[in-house]
Design a protein around this motif. Sequence first.
Motif, PDB file in Angstrom:
ATOM      1  N   ILE A  97      62.714 -19.692  28.688  1.00 11.47           N
ATOM      2  CA  ILE A  97      62.747 -20.077  30.082  1.00 11.47           C
ATOM      3  C   ILE A  97      63.979 -20.885  30.479  1.00 11.47           C
ATOM      4  CG2 ILE A  97      61.299 -21.688  31.430  1.00 11.47           C
ATOM      5  CD1 ILE A  97      59.139 -21.261  29.740  1.00 11.47           C
ATOM      6  N   ASP A  98      64.279 -20.566  31.716  1.00  8.01           N
ATOM      7  CA  ASP A  98      65.566 -21.050  32.403  1.00  8.01           C
ATOM      8  C   ASP A  98      65.237 -21.497  33.716  1.00  8.01           C
ATOM      9  OD1 ASP A  98      68.175 -20.113  30.337  1.00  8.01           O
ATOM     10  OD2 ASP A  98      66.829 -18.479  30.616  1.00  8.01           O
ATOM     11  N   VAL A  99      65.510 -22.868  33.878  1.00  5.46           N
ATOM     12  CA  VAL A  99      65.144 -23.336  35.176  1.00  5.46           C
ATOM     13  C   VAL A  99      66.381 -24.225  35.699  1.00  5.46           C
ATOM     14  CG1 VAL A  99      63.553 -25.011  36.528  1.00  5.46           C
ATOM     15  CG2 VAL A  99      62.723 -23.586  34.780  1.00  5.46           C
ATOM     16  N   ASP A 100      66.693 -24.049  37.133  1.00  7.27           N
ATOM     17  CA  ASP A 100      67.942 -24.582  37.621  1.00  7.27           C
ATOM     18  C   ASP A 100      67.408 -25.325  38.739  1.00  7.27           C
ATOM     19  OD1 ASP A 100      70.369 -25.495  38.800  1.00  7.27           O
ATOM     20  OD2 ASP A 100      71.737 -23.801  37.959  1.00  7.27           O
ATOM     21  N   VAL A 101      67.596 -26.596  38.951  1.00  2.40           N
ATOM     22  CA  VAL A 101      67.021 -27.374  40.088  1.00  2.40           C
ATOM     23  C   VAL A 101      68.262 -28.059  40.865  1.00  2.40           C
ATOM     24  CG1 VAL A 101      65.443 -29.092  40.855  1.00  2.40           C
ATOM     25  CG2 VAL A 101      64.626 -27.715  39.018  1.00  2.40           C
ATOM     26  N   SER A 102      68.413 -27.531  42.051  1.00  4.07           N
ATOM     27  CA  SER A 102      69.530 -28.199  43.090  1.00  4.07           C
ATOM     28  C   SER A 102      68.715 -29.753  43.442  1.00  4.07           C
ATOM     29  CB  SER A 102      69.910 -27.018  44.008  1.00  4.07           C
ATOM     30  OG  SER A 102      70.689 -25.939  43.694  1.00  4.07           O
TER      31      SER A 102
ATOM     32  N   HIS B 156      61.594 -20.654  20.743  1.00  2.00           N
ATOM     33  CA  HIS B 156      61.870 -19.990  22.165  1.00  2.00           C
ATOM     34  C   HIS B 156      62.953 -21.005  22.812  1.00  2.00           C
ATOM     35  CE1 HIS B 156      59.283 -16.401  21.647  1.00  2.00           C
ATOM     36  NE2 HIS B 156      58.441 -17.330  21.627  1.00  2.00           N
ATOM     37  N   GLU B 157      63.979 -20.641  23.673  1.00  2.49           N
ATOM     38  CA  GLU B 157      64.855 -21.475  24.442  1.00  2.49           C
ATOM     39  C   GLU B 157      64.116 -22.047  25.789  1.00  2.49           C
ATOM     40  OE1 GLU B 157      68.648 -20.365  24.918  1.00  2.49           O
ATOM     41  OE2 GLU B 157      69.201 -20.253  22.681  1.00  2.49           O
TER      42      GLU B 157
ATOM     43  N   ASN C 279      73.800 -39.264  28.042  1.00  2.00           N
ATOM     44  CA  ASN C 279      73.530 -39.908  29.439  1.00  2.00           C
ATOM     45  C   ASN C 279      73.213 -38.679  30.480  1.00  2.00           C
ATOM     46  OD1 ASN C 279      73.564 -41.633  31.732  1.00  2.00           O
ATOM     47  ND2 ASN C 279      75.868 -40.945  32.225  1.00  2.00           N
ATOM     48  N   LYS C 280      73.985 -37.574  30.016  1.00  2.00           N
ATOM     49  CA  LYS C 280      73.714 -36.362  31.024  1.00  2.00           C
ATOM     50  C   LYS C 280      72.997 -34.927  30.152  1.00  2.00           C
ATOM     51  CE  LYS C 280      75.188 -38.208  34.610  1.00  2.00           C
ATOM     52  NZ  LYS C 280      74.469 -38.590  35.756  1.00  2.00           N
ATOM     53  N   TYR C 281      72.466 -35.408  28.957  1.00  2.00           N
ATOM     54  CA  TYR C 281      72.099 -34.223  28.173  1.00  2.00           C
ATOM     55  C   TYR C 281      70.946 -34.548  27.283  1.00  2.00           C
ATOM     56  CZ  TYR C 281      72.578 -30.390  24.913  1.00  2.00           C
ATOM     57  OH  TYR C 281      72.235 -29.062  24.140  1.00  2.00           O
ATOM     58  N   ILE C 282      69.983 -33.586  27.189  1.00  2.00           N
ATOM     59  CA  ILE C 282      68.842 -34.053  26.317  1.00  2.00           C
ATOM     60  C   ILE C 282      68.626 -32.751  25.502  1.00  2.00           C
ATOM     61  CG2 ILE C 282      67.239 -33.570  28.141  1.00  2.00           C
ATOM     62  CD1 ILE C 282      65.232 -35.231  26.505  1.00  2.00           C
ATOM     63  N   GLN C 283      68.262 -32.783  24.058  1.00  2.00           N
ATOM     64  CA  GLN C 283      68.034 -31.581  23.392  1.00  2.00           C
ATOM     65  C   GLN C 283      66.796 -32.016  22.190  1.00  2.00           C
ATOM     66  OE1 GLN C 283      71.138 -29.324  21.775  1.00  2.00           O
ATOM     67  NE2 GLN C 283      70.205 -28.859  19.942  1.00  2.00           N
ATOM     68  N   GLY C 284      65.955 -31.007  22.201  1.00  2.00           N
ATOM     69  CA  GLY C 284      64.940 -31.316  20.949  1.00  2.00           C
ATOM     70  C   GLY C 284      64.278 -30.362  20.566  1.00  2.00           C
ATOM     71  N   VAL C 285      63.494 -30.249  19.516  1.00  2.00           N
ATOM     72  CA  VAL C 285      62.696 -29.168  19.011  1.00  2.00           C
ATOM     73  C   VAL C 285      61.332 -29.454  19.034  1.00  2.00           C
ATOM     74  CG1 VAL C 285      62.462 -27.433  17.063  1.00  2.00           C
ATOM     75  CG2 VAL C 285      64.548 -28.322  17.747  1.00  2.00           C
ATOM     76  N   HIS C 286      60.488 -28.556  19.179  1.00  2.00           N
ATOM     77  CA  HIS C 286      59.106 -28.432  19.079  1.00  2.00           C
ATOM     78  C   HIS C 286      58.584 -27.206  18.604  1.00  2.00           C
ATOM     79  CE1 HIS C 286      54.696 -28.663  20.300  1.00  2.00           C
ATOM     80  NE2 HIS C 286      54.849 -30.032  19.868  1.00  2.00           N
ATOM     81  N   GLY C 287      57.686 -27.797  17.307  1.00  2.00           N
ATOM     82  CA  GLY C 287      57.249 -26.653  16.399  1.00  2.00           C
ATOM     83  C   GLY C 287      58.456 -26.048  15.710  1.00  2.00           C
ATOM     84  N   THR C 288      58.576 -24.625  15.779  1.00  2.00           N
ATOM     85  CA  THR C 288      59.601 -23.837  15.060  1.00  2.00           C
ATOM     86  C   THR C 288      60.885 -23.904  15.660  1.00  2.00           C
ATOM     87  OG1 THR C 288      58.712 -21.749  15.735  1.00  2.00           O
ATOM     88  CG2 THR C 288      57.947 -22.433  13.641  1.00  2.00           C
ATOM     89  N   GLY C 289      60.708 -24.173  17.234  1.00  2.00           N
ATOM     90  CA  GLY C 289      61.888 -23.859  17.954  1.00  2.00           C
ATOM     91  C   GLY C 289      62.250 -22.557  18.272  1.00  2.00           C
TER      92      GLY C 289
ATOM     93  N   LEU D  53      64.404 -27.403  23.338  1.00  2.00           N
ATOM     94  CA  LEU D  53      64.580 -27.807  24.792  1.00  2.00           C
ATOM     95  C   LEU D  53      66.110 -28.219  24.858  1.00  2.00           C
ATOM     96  CD1 LEU D  53      63.740 -28.765  27.766  1.00  2.00           C
ATOM     97  CD2 LEU D  53      63.063 -31.084  26.555  1.00  2.00           C
ATOM     98  N   LYS D  54      66.662 -27.712  25.818  1.00  2.00           N
ATOM     99  CA  LYS D  54      67.977 -28.352  26.456  1.00  2.00           C
ATOM    100  C   LYS D  54      68.060 -28.442  27.463  1.00  2.00           C
ATOM    101  CE  LYS D  54      70.048 -25.273  22.360  1.00  2.00           C
ATOM    102  NZ  LYS D  54      71.185 -24.096  22.463  1.00  2.00           N
ATOM    103  N   GLY D  55      68.548 -29.825  28.062  1.00  2.00           N
ATOM    104  CA  GLY D  55      68.523 -30.088  29.407  1.00  2.00           C
ATOM    105  C   GLY D  55      69.754 -30.700  29.630  1.00  2.00           C
TER     106      GLY D  55
END
Length: 277
Positions: free
Chosen positions: A208-213, A263-264, A251-261, A229-231
Motif C-alpha cells: 500500500i502506497d499513499v501520498d497526501v498533499s 507487506h509494505e 522528526n520527519k520519519y516513522i518506521q515500524g513492524v507489525h506481525g511478520t512485516g 510501516l514507513k512514513g
Amino acid sequence: MKKVFLIFLIIVGISVLLSASFSWLPFKKQEEKAKATKDIDLIELDIGAISTEIISEDRDTVEADLVGKGKLDVHTDGDTITVRFERKWFDFFSLFKRNKLTVYIPEDYDRDMKIDIGSGNINYDARKLDQLAVDIGSGNINIKNLTVKDFKLDVSSGNVNIESLKANSSRIDISSGNVKLNNYSGKLKADLSSGKFNAHIDQLIGAIDVDVSSGKVELDLPDKADFTLKGKIGSGKISTDFPLTTTKQENKYIQGVHGTGKHEVNLKVSSGKIDVY
C-alpha cells in the motif's frame, strides 16, 4: 443590432417557457444497442451529466435506454463499443430534469471497461473485469461487488463509494473529492491532493502506497495484518493504533513492524493527516 439582440432574447425566452411548460409530460424513450461479440475488448461509457444505472444481465448486446431529453448513441468501432449521451444546449434551460439512462451489459463480459462522468450519477453492481478505469469530473458513483485485475480511479471533484472490491492492483488519484473504499483486497496506490480518502482493507495481500498533499486519509487495516510501516512527514501527521516493533521514529520519519512485516505500507504526508488503525 438591437433588433437582432431582442429577437435572440425572445427565442431564448420561448425555449425556457416551453421546456418548463412541458416538463411534466412523459419523455420519449430512446433505445440503442450493439452486439457484444468475442472481438469486443472495451466498453466505453461517456455519459456526461445524467443519472445512470449499469446493469449486468444475461444478454449478448450492450444496450442503452434513455428516458428524457438528449442525444443517445451506441456504436461499435473496431474492438470497442461506445455508449455516449449528450445533452443539447437548450435542455439546460429545463427547470425539471427527469432524465435517466440505463445501460445493460452482458454478465459474461469480462474484459475492459472505461467510464467517463461529468457531473452525473452512476450506480453499478459490477461483476468480473480485466480492467476498469473511471474518470469523474464532479459527479457521484457507487460501485459494488467488483473483481478486477486492474482498477483505476481519477477524481477531479466528486464523491465515490466502492463496496467490495478485489483487485490485483488499484490506482486512485484524487484532486478534490471524497472516496470511500470498503472491503478491499489487493495492491493499492493512492494520491490525494485535497479531499478525503477512507479505505477499509479486508485482506492485506499487497503493498500500500499513499501520498497526501493536503487532505485526510483513514486507513483501516485488519487486526492481524503483517506489514512494515514507513512514513515520511512534511508539515502533516501520521498516527497509528497498531503496536509496532522494531520502531524507528525521527522528526520527519516513522518506521515500524507489525506481525511478520510481510507487506509494505508506505505513507507520505506533505500537509495533511493519515490515521492507520
